[in-house]
Design a protein around this motif. Structure first.
Motif, PDB file in Angstrom:
ATOM      1  N   GLY A 203       0.821  -1.209   0.000  1.00  0.00           N
ATOM      2  CA  GLY A 203       0.000   0.000   0.000  1.00  0.00           C
ATOM      3  C   GLY A 203       0.852   1.254   0.000  1.00  0.00           C
ATOM      4  N   ILE A 204       1.914   1.258   0.794  1.00  0.00           N
ATOM      5  CA  ILE A 204       2.823   2.414   0.824  1.00  0.00           C
ATOM      6  C   ILE A 204       3.473   2.618  -0.542  1.00  0.00           C
ATOM      7  CG2 ILE A 204       4.994   3.282   1.782  1.00  0.00           C
ATOM      8  CD1 ILE A 204       2.632   3.550   3.680  1.00  0.00           C
ATOM      9  N   ILE A 205       3.869   1.517  -1.186  1.00  0.00           N
ATOM     10  CA  ILE A 205       4.478   1.615  -2.518  1.00  0.00           C
ATOM     11  C   ILE A 205       3.483   2.191  -3.512  1.00  0.00           C
ATOM     12  CG2 ILE A 205       5.421   0.281  -4.451  1.00  0.00           C
ATOM     13  CD1 ILE A 205       6.587  -1.659  -2.355  1.00  0.00           C
ATOM     14  N   GLN A 206       2.220   1.733  -3.452  1.00  0.00           N
ATOM     15  CA  GLN A 206       1.195   2.255  -4.361  1.00  0.00           C
ATOM     16  C   GLN A 206       0.997   3.761  -4.168  1.00  0.00           C
ATOM     17  OE1 GLN A 206      -2.497  -0.083  -4.508  1.00  0.00           O
ATOM     18  NE2 GLN A 206      -1.329  -1.797  -3.673  1.00  0.00           N
ATOM     19  N   ILE A 207       0.932   4.188  -2.910  1.00  0.00           N
ATOM     20  CA  ILE A 207       0.757   5.620  -2.638  1.00  0.00           C
ATOM     21  C   ILE A 207       1.969   6.411  -3.127  1.00  0.00           C
ATOM     22  CG2 ILE A 207       0.549   7.335  -0.793  1.00  0.00           C
ATOM     23  CD1 ILE A 207      -1.012   5.174   0.795  1.00  0.00           C
ATOM     24  N   THR A 208       3.165   5.852  -2.926  1.00  0.00           N
ATOM     25  CA  THR A 208       4.390   6.510  -3.401  1.00  0.00           C
ATOM     26  C   THR A 208       4.383   6.637  -4.921  1.00  0.00           C
ATOM     27  OG1 THR A 208       5.632   5.616  -1.518  1.00  0.00           O
ATOM     28  CG2 THR A 208       6.912   6.411  -3.408  1.00  0.00           C
ATOM     29  N   LEU A 209       3.966   5.571  -5.607  1.00  0.00           N
ATOM     30  CA  LEU A 209       3.880   5.610  -7.071  1.00  0.00           C
ATOM     31  C   LEU A 209       2.865   6.650  -7.523  1.00  0.00           C
ATOM     32  CD1 LEU A 209       4.006   1.820  -8.090  1.00  0.00           C
ATOM     33  CD2 LEU A 209       5.745   3.562  -8.533  1.00  0.00           C
ATOM     34  N   TYR A 210       1.760   6.722  -6.812  1.00  0.00           N
ATOM     35  CA  TYR A 210       0.736   7.703  -7.170  1.00  0.00           C
ATOM     36  C   TYR A 210       1.295   9.125  -7.076  1.00  0.00           C
ATOM     37  CZ  TYR A 210      -3.675  10.194  -7.340  1.00  0.00           C
ATOM     38  OH  TYR A 210      -4.682  11.052  -7.700  1.00  0.00           O
ATOM     39  N   ILE A 211       1.980   9.402  -5.972  1.00  0.00           N
ATOM     40  CA  ILE A 211       2.562  10.743  -5.785  1.00  0.00           C
ATOM     41  C   ILE A 211       3.623  11.016  -6.856  1.00  0.00           C
ATOM     42  CG2 ILE A 211       3.964  12.159  -4.235  1.00  0.00           C
ATOM     43  CD1 ILE A 211       2.564  10.702  -1.895  1.00  0.00           C
ATOM     44  N   THR A 212       4.417   9.983  -7.170  1.00  0.00           N
ATOM     45  CA  THR A 212       5.506  10.144  -8.138  1.00  0.00           C
ATOM     46  C   THR A 212       4.984  10.431  -9.539  1.00  0.00           C
ATOM     47  OG1 THR A 212       6.896   8.618  -6.856  1.00  0.00           O
ATOM     48  CG2 THR A 212       7.521   9.022  -9.163  1.00  0.00           C
ATOM     49  N   TYR A 213       3.915   9.718  -9.942  1.00  0.00           N
ATOM     50  CA  TYR A 213       3.450   9.814 -11.331  1.00  0.00           C
ATOM     51  C   TYR A 213       2.175  10.638 -11.491  1.00  0.00           C
ATOM     52  CZ  TYR A 213       6.847   6.167 -12.401  1.00  0.00           C
ATOM     53  OH  TYR A 213       8.002   5.451 -12.548  1.00  0.00           O
ATOM     54  N   LYS A 214       1.734  11.289 -10.434  1.00  0.00           N
ATOM     55  CA  LYS A 214       0.465  12.007 -10.480  1.00  0.00           C
ATOM     56  C   LYS A 214       0.418  13.041 -11.595  1.00  0.00           C
ATOM     57  CE  LYS A 214      -2.676  14.800  -7.677  1.00  0.00           C
ATOM     58  NZ  LYS A 214      -2.932  15.424  -6.352  1.00  0.00           N
ATOM     59  N   TYR A 215       1.526  13.742 -11.809  1.00  0.00           N
ATOM     60  CA  TYR A 215       1.524  14.829 -12.774  1.00  0.00           C
ATOM     61  C   TYR A 215       2.137  14.437 -14.112  1.00  0.00           C
ATOM     62  CZ  TYR A 215       0.412  17.445  -8.570  1.00  0.00           C
ATOM     63  OH  TYR A 215      -0.175  17.882  -7.415  1.00  0.00           O
ATOM     64  N   CYS A 216       2.384  13.128 -14.264  1.00  0.00           N
ATOM     65  CA  CYS A 216       2.928  12.664 -15.541  1.00  0.00           C
ATOM     66  C   CYS A 216       1.799  12.424 -16.527  1.00  0.00           C
ATOM     67  CB  CYS A 216       3.723  11.370 -15.355  1.00  0.00           C
ATOM     68  SG  CYS A 216       5.214  11.585 -14.371  1.00  0.00           S
ATOM     69  N   CYS A 217       2.132  12.573 -17.807  1.00  0.00           N
ATOM     70  CA  CYS A 217       1.137  12.302 -18.850  1.00  0.00           C
ATOM     71  C   CYS A 217       0.950  10.801 -18.978  1.00  0.00           C
ATOM     72  CB  CYS A 217       1.582  12.871 -20.204  1.00  0.00           C
ATOM     73  SG  CYS A 217       1.642  14.670 -20.215  1.00  0.00           S
ATOM     74  N   SER A 218      -0.262  10.409 -19.282  1.00  0.00           N
ATOM     75  CA  SER A 218      -0.566   8.991 -19.447  1.00  0.00           C
ATOM     76  C   SER A 218      -0.179   8.524 -20.832  1.00  0.00           C
ATOM     77  CB  SER A 218      -2.055   8.733 -19.225  1.00  0.00           C
ATOM     78  OG  SER A 218      -2.383   7.427 -19.597  1.00  0.00           O
ATOM     79  N   LYS A 219       0.719   7.553 -20.861  1.00  0.00           N
ATOM     80  CA  LYS A 219       1.136   6.990 -22.134  1.00  0.00           C
ATOM     81  C   LYS A 219      -0.041   6.325 -22.843  1.00  0.00           C
ATOM     82  CE  LYS A 219       4.088   3.370 -24.043  1.00  0.00           C
ATOM     83  NZ  LYS A 219       5.024   2.285 -23.721  1.00  0.00           N
ATOM     84  N   VAL A 220      -0.884   5.658 -22.067  1.00  0.00           N
ATOM     85  CA  VAL A 220      -2.034   4.979 -22.660  1.00  0.00           C
ATOM     86  C   VAL A 220      -2.970   5.987 -23.296  1.00  0.00           C
ATOM     87  CG1 VAL A 220      -4.067   3.571 -22.144  1.00  0.00           C
ATOM     88  CG2 VAL A 220      -1.900   3.060 -21.039  1.00  0.00           C
TER      89      VAL A 220
END
Length: 253
Positions: A203-220
Motif C-alpha cells: 500500500g505504501i508503494i502504491q501511494i508513493t507511485l501515485y505521488i511520483t506519477y500524479k503529474y505525468c502524462c498517461s502513455k495509454v
C-alpha cells in the motif's frame, strides 16, 4: 503490559479493521451499479470476486475455529454476503460464455476447494492443530491476494499514469492492513498479522507511485488520442489494468 490491556487494544483494532474492511468490500459498488445500469458486464471479469468470496469463506472458517474469533467472523460474514450479491449481479448481466466461466470458478473455489479444505482439516487435524493448518492456508491465500496489485504497479511504471490506480483505495487498503496487523499482533495471531505486513508495504508503494506519477502524462491516453483507428488493439492492456485494479479492491482482512 497487562493482559487485559493487550486484549482491549486487539478489540479496538479489530473493530476499526471491521469498519475499514466494510468500506473496502463496498468499493466495487459503483462498478456493479454501472453493470446494472448498462445491463452488461462489459469488459469486467468475475475472477476477483470469486477469489474474494473464497478468501472470505476460508477466513470465516478460521474465525469459527479460533477462540475469540468473533471480529474475524463478523467482517467475513459480511464479506461473503456482499461478494455473493456481486456474483449474482454479474451472472445476471454477463454473456453466456462469461457466465459459464463464472459458474465454473464458483464451483471450483467456493464449493470444491473450500469444501475439500474443511473436510480434510476436520478429518485429519484436531483442536489447535486444525487451527494452525487452516491459519497457514489463510496466510498463503492472503499473501497471494496482496500480491495481485503488483501487475498494476508495473503498469503504472510502464505507462507513467496512475489513471487506473485510485489513491483513495490504496490508502484505504493500507489503513486496513495496519488495523488487522495490530489486531493479529496484540493477539499473537501471526496468521493474521503476517500477511498484512506485506499489505501495508504494498500500500505504501502504491501511494508513493501515485505521488511520483500524479503529474505525468498517461502513455495509454496519448496512444488512444494519437491513433484512434487502433482503438480496439489498445483496449486490451487497459482492460488488463482494470481487471488487475478489481483485484486490489478485494482484500479486506
Amino acid at each position: 503490559m497487562p493482559t487485559m490491556t493487550v486484549h482491549t487494544l486487539a478489540v479496538i483494532f479489530g473493530i476499526l479493521g471491521n469498519i475499514v474492511s466494510v468500506g473496502v468490500f463496498l468499493s466495487p459498488v459503483p462498478t456493479f451499479y454501472r453493470i446494472y445500469k448498462r445491463k452488461s458486464s462489459e469488459g469486467y471479469t468475475s475472477l476477483p470476486y470469486a477469489v474474494a468470496l473464497f478468501s472470505a469463506m476460508m477466513l470465516l472458517y478460521y474465525g469459527s475455529l479460533k477462540p475469540g474469533g468473533l471480529l474475524i467472523i463478523t467482517i467475513n460474514s459480511f464479506g461473503c454476503c456482499i461478494e455473493v450479491i456481486y456474483l449474482v449481479v454479474f451472472l445476471v448481466y454477463a454473456p453466456k460464455a462469461t457466465k459459464n466461466f463464472t459458474l465454473k470458478l464458483i464451483i471450483l473455489f467456493n464449493l470444491g476447494v473450500c469444501s475439500l479444505v474443511m473436510l480434510l482439516t476436520t478429518l485429519l487435524a484436531k483442536g489447535p492443530k486444525r487451527i494452525t493448518v487452516v491459519g497457514w492456508i489463510n496466510a498463503v491465500i492472503s499473501l497471494c491476494v496482496f500480491a495481485a496489485p503488483l501487475t498494476v504497479m508495473g503498469q503504472v511504471i510502464r505507462t507513467r499514469s496512475v489513471e487506473f490506480m485510485p489513491v483513495s483505495l490504496s490508502l484505504a487498503l493500507t489503513v486496513n492492513a495496519t488495523m488487522w496487523f495490530f489486531y493479529g499482533f496484540f493477539l499473537k495471531d501471526y496468521f493474521i498479522a503476517g500477511p498484512n505486513i506485506l499489505g501495508f508495504f504494498l500500500g505504501i508503494i502504491q501511494i508513493t507511485l501515485y505521488i511520483t506519477y500524479k503529474y505525468c502524462c498517461s502513455k495509454v491516453e496519448k496512444d488512444f488520442t494519437h491513433d484512434k483507428s487502433s482503438k480496439d488493439s489498445k483496449l486490451e492492456p487497459v482492460d488488463d489494468v482494470i481487471r488487475d485494479n478489481q483485484q486490489i479492491e478485494m482484500q479486506a482482512v
